[in-house]
Scaffold this motif. Structure first.
Motif, PDB file in Angstrom:
ATOM      1  N   ALA A  76       9.255  -1.262  -3.154  1.00  9.06           N
ATOM      2  CA  ALA A  76       8.937   0.399  -2.519  1.00  9.06           C
ATOM      3  C   ALA A  76       8.528  -0.444  -0.984  1.00  9.06           C
ATOM      4  O   ALA A  76       8.695  -1.426  -1.141  1.00  9.06           O
ATOM      5  CB  ALA A  76       7.499   0.691  -3.187  1.00  9.06           C
ATOM      6  N   PHE A  77       8.000   0.466  -0.554  1.00 13.29           N
ATOM      7  CA  PHE A  77       8.183  -0.117   1.672  1.00 13.29           C
ATOM      8  C   PHE A  77       6.553  -0.734   1.118  1.00 13.29           C
ATOM      9  O   PHE A  77       7.124  -1.612   2.093  1.00 13.29           O
ATOM     10  CB  PHE A  77       7.913   1.269   1.843  1.00 13.29           C
ATOM     11  N   ASP A  78       5.782  -0.718   0.520  1.00 12.62           N
ATOM     12  CA  ASP A  78       4.424  -0.790   0.460  1.00 12.62           C
ATOM     13  C   ASP A  78       4.595  -2.500  -0.425  1.00 12.62           C
ATOM     14  O   ASP A  78       4.143  -1.691  -1.848  1.00 12.62           O
ATOM     15  CB  ASP A  78       3.202  -0.235   0.550  1.00 12.62           C
ATOM     16  N   GLU A  79       4.247  -3.652  -0.437  1.00 16.43           N
ATOM     17  CA  GLU A  79       4.982  -4.686  -1.292  1.00 16.43           C
ATOM     18  C   GLU A  79       3.717  -5.315  -1.945  1.00 16.43           C
ATOM     19  O   GLU A  79       3.796  -5.542  -2.616  1.00 16.43           O
ATOM     20  CB  GLU A  79       5.670  -5.701  -0.265  1.00 16.43           C
ATOM     21  N   ASN A  80       2.297  -4.660  -0.964  1.00 12.72           N
ATOM     22  CA  ASN A  80       1.393  -4.795  -1.875  1.00 12.72           C
ATOM     23  C   ASN A  80       0.508  -4.220  -3.322  1.00 12.72           C
ATOM     24  O   ASN A  80       0.630  -3.957  -4.409  1.00 12.72           O
ATOM     25  CB  ASN A  80       0.431  -4.851  -0.920  1.00 12.72           C
ATOM     26  N   ALA A  81       1.766  -2.676  -2.653  1.00 16.63           N
ATOM     27  CA  ALA A  81       1.327  -1.816  -3.533  1.00 16.63           C
ATOM     28  C   ALA A  81       2.154  -1.839  -5.177  1.00 16.63           C
ATOM     29  O   ALA A  81       2.121  -1.447  -5.893  1.00 16.63           O
ATOM     30  CB  ALA A  81       1.048  -0.820  -3.522  1.00 16.63           C
ATOM     31  N   ARG A 144       8.025   7.853 -13.196  1.00 16.12           N
ATOM     32  CA  ARG A 144       7.164   7.638 -13.709  1.00 16.12           C
ATOM     33  C   ARG A 144       5.896   6.895 -12.353  1.00 16.12           C
ATOM     34  O   ARG A 144       4.754   7.072 -12.441  1.00 16.12           O
ATOM     35  CB  ARG A 144       6.968   6.822 -14.743  1.00 16.12           C
ATOM     36  N   LEU A 145       6.446   6.195 -11.960  1.00 20.91           N
ATOM     37  CA  LEU A 145       6.534   5.029 -11.150  1.00 20.91           C
ATOM     38  C   LEU A 145       5.975   6.538  -9.216  1.00 20.91           C
ATOM     39  O   LEU A 145       4.792   5.522  -8.394  1.00 20.91           O
ATOM     40  CB  LEU A 145       7.444   4.051 -10.230  1.00 20.91           C
ATOM     41  N   LEU A 146       6.395   7.653  -9.292  1.00 20.60           N
ATOM     42  CA  LEU A 146       5.754   8.624  -8.409  1.00 20.60           C
ATOM     43  C   LEU A 146       4.470   8.648  -8.353  1.00 20.60           C
ATOM     44  O   LEU A 146       4.050   8.772  -7.541  1.00 20.60           O
ATOM     45  CB  LEU A 146       6.836   9.737  -8.335  1.00 20.60           C
ATOM     46  N   ALA A 147       3.470   8.722  -9.514  1.00 24.73           N
ATOM     47  CA  ALA A 147       2.431   8.263  -9.067  1.00 24.73           C
ATOM     48  C   ALA A 147       2.018   7.799  -8.900  1.00 24.73           C
ATOM     49  O   ALA A 147       0.373   7.755  -7.859  1.00 24.73           O
ATOM     50  CB  ALA A 147       1.528   8.739 -11.126  1.00 24.73           C
ATOM     51  N   TYR A 148       2.229   6.670  -8.855  1.00 23.72           N
ATOM     52  CA  TYR A 148       1.223   5.297  -7.910  1.00 23.72           C
ATOM     53  C   TYR A 148       1.739   4.856  -6.749  1.00 23.72           C
ATOM     54  O   TYR A 148       1.295   4.067  -5.524  1.00 23.72           O
ATOM     55  CB  TYR A 148       1.896   4.344  -9.058  1.00 23.72           C
ATOM     56  N   LEU A 149       3.057   5.245  -6.795  1.00 20.61           N
ATOM     57  CA  LEU A 149       4.301   5.037  -5.108  1.00 20.61           C
ATOM     58  C   LEU A 149       5.272   5.532  -4.658  1.00 20.61           C
ATOM     59  O   LEU A 149       5.244   6.933  -4.864  1.00 20.61           O
ATOM     60  CB  LEU A 149       5.295   3.554  -5.978  1.00 20.61           C
ATOM     61  N   THR A 150       5.485   5.125  -3.657  1.00 17.43           N
ATOM     62  CA  THR A 150       5.613   6.350  -2.320  1.00 17.43           C
ATOM     63  C   THR A 150       7.481   5.726  -2.446  1.00 17.43           C
ATOM     64  O   THR A 150       7.591   4.170  -2.039  1.00 17.43           O
ATOM     65  CB  THR A 150       5.688   6.776  -1.127  1.00 17.43           C
ATOM     66  N   ASP A 151       8.809   6.676  -3.024  1.00 15.22           N
ATOM     67  CA  ASP A 151      10.058   6.176  -2.915  1.00 15.22           C
ATOM     68  C   ASP A 151      10.299   4.781  -3.959  1.00 15.22           C
ATOM     69  O   ASP A 151      11.016   4.316  -3.330  1.00 15.22           O
ATOM     70  CB  ASP A 151      10.354   6.284  -1.528  1.00 15.22           C
ATOM     71  N   PRO A 152       9.856   4.827  -4.876  1.00 14.49           N
ATOM     72  CA  PRO A 152      10.016   3.720  -5.916  1.00 14.49           C
ATOM     73  C   PRO A 152      11.108   3.612  -5.945  1.00 14.49           C
ATOM     74  O   PRO A 152      12.176   4.266  -6.225  1.00 14.49           O
ATOM     75  CB  PRO A 152       9.215   3.870  -7.090  1.00 14.49           C
ATOM     76  N   LEU A 153      12.069   2.301  -6.218  1.00 17.13           N
ATOM     77  CA  LEU A 153      13.004   2.053  -6.927  1.00 17.13           C
ATOM     78  C   LEU A 153      12.888   1.110  -7.825  1.00 17.13           C
ATOM     79  O   LEU A 153      12.566  -0.011  -7.691  1.00 17.13           O
ATOM     80  CB  LEU A 153      13.976   1.755  -5.403  1.00 17.13           C
TER      81      LEU A 153
END
Length: 279
Positions: A76-81, A144-153
């Motif tokens: 995702a864009f945020d590596e820490n998240a 499922r990951l959309l609840a925690y991350l923005t644009d997860p791949l």
């Protein structure tokens, strides 16, 4: 003296008869040996595949089974998240970890699908994935990951895609393919191709579906083999090439009979030499 003359005539006549017999045997052997072996060429004949209602085999992906090991990476864009959702950021020295207070059954190099079809995914917890394709699992995890991350791949790779090729091939055995996309022809290539005694018209594909082993027949001489619903192999498929009629008959011959044929051949050779000397 007369007796010796009659004996000489008798032996000479016998040798002439044997000479004719040898010529006939050689002629027969030549005729049979020159007959070409049938069904040796792949995809040579045009046949309809009755059980297939499709025009071309479509690859939907291998279905996940118990015992599969999956390499799953989340970006995702945020590596820490994204760190909590990846195994490489966890302790890789053991095959277990704590996920939502439960012991995660994690393989050192990926996620091991347990006997009930579950994996324990960081943060998301226990997920039932048995029967899914890798594409379906990827879409499910990203949702499922959309609840925690923005644009997860999510990227997924199967680490232990195993197939087995047995019977009349040059290198029978179990093979691990780096991709879940492999055709029956490619599987045959891994095993070094069929031997000359392989029955190309009646190859068996053994596949386990819902815990039940089922057997399907594939004709490798059929041009329409690429239309078959069994053209693409699934995890743990077994491809068995049975011997042809020649190999089956040869296998049933008594070893002592082969020895007798060899002795008979030697005797015919000696008789031929004697005949040529008496000319």
């Amino acid at each position: 003296m007369i007796i010796l003359i009659f004996l000489y005539i008798f032996v000479l006549t016998l040798f002439k008869m044997m000479k004719n017999l040898i010529y006939y045997l050689i002629l027969l052997l030549t005729m049979f040996s020159c007959k070409p072996k049938e069904n040796m060429v792949y995809m040579e004949k045009e046949k309809n595949i009755a059980e297939s209602k499709i025009n071309q085999a479509v690859f939907y992906g291998a279905h996940i089974q118990s015992g599969d090991v999956l390499d799953i990476k989340v970006t995702a864009f945020d590596e820490n998240a994204v760190r909590p959702f990846n195994l490489y950021s966890m302790n890789n020295s053991t095959s277990t970890g704590q996920v939502n207070g439960q012991t995660a059954q994690l393989a050192p190099q990926g996620y091991l699908v347990d006997n009930e079809g579950f994996i324990y995914f960081p943060v998301l917890g226990k997920l039932y994935i048995k029967g899914m394709t890798l594409a379906q699992l990827r879409a499910d995890l990203e949702k499922r990951l959309l609840a925690y991350l923005t644009d997860p791949l999510v990227s997924i790779k199967q680490l232990n895609f195993n197939i087995t090729v047995l019977g009349e091939v040059k290198k029978p055995g179990q093979y691990t393919n780096p991709s879940d996309k492999i055709t029956v022809l490619q599987a045959l290539g891994l095993a070094g191709d069929m031997t000359d005694y392989g029955n190309r018209t009646n190859v068996k594909l053994i596949r386990e579906i819902d815990g039940v082993s089922k057997t399907y027949t594939i004709d490798f001489t059929n041009k329409n083999i690429t239309n078959s619903p069994y053209y693409y192999m699934q995890q743990n498929d077994v491809l068995y090439i049975e011997p042809d009629l020649i190999k089956k008959k040869t296998a049933n011959i008594d070893p002592n009979r082969n020895l007798a044929f060899q002795i008979g051949g030697i005797a015919l050779g000696v008789a031929s030499i004697l005949i040529s000397l008496l000319k």
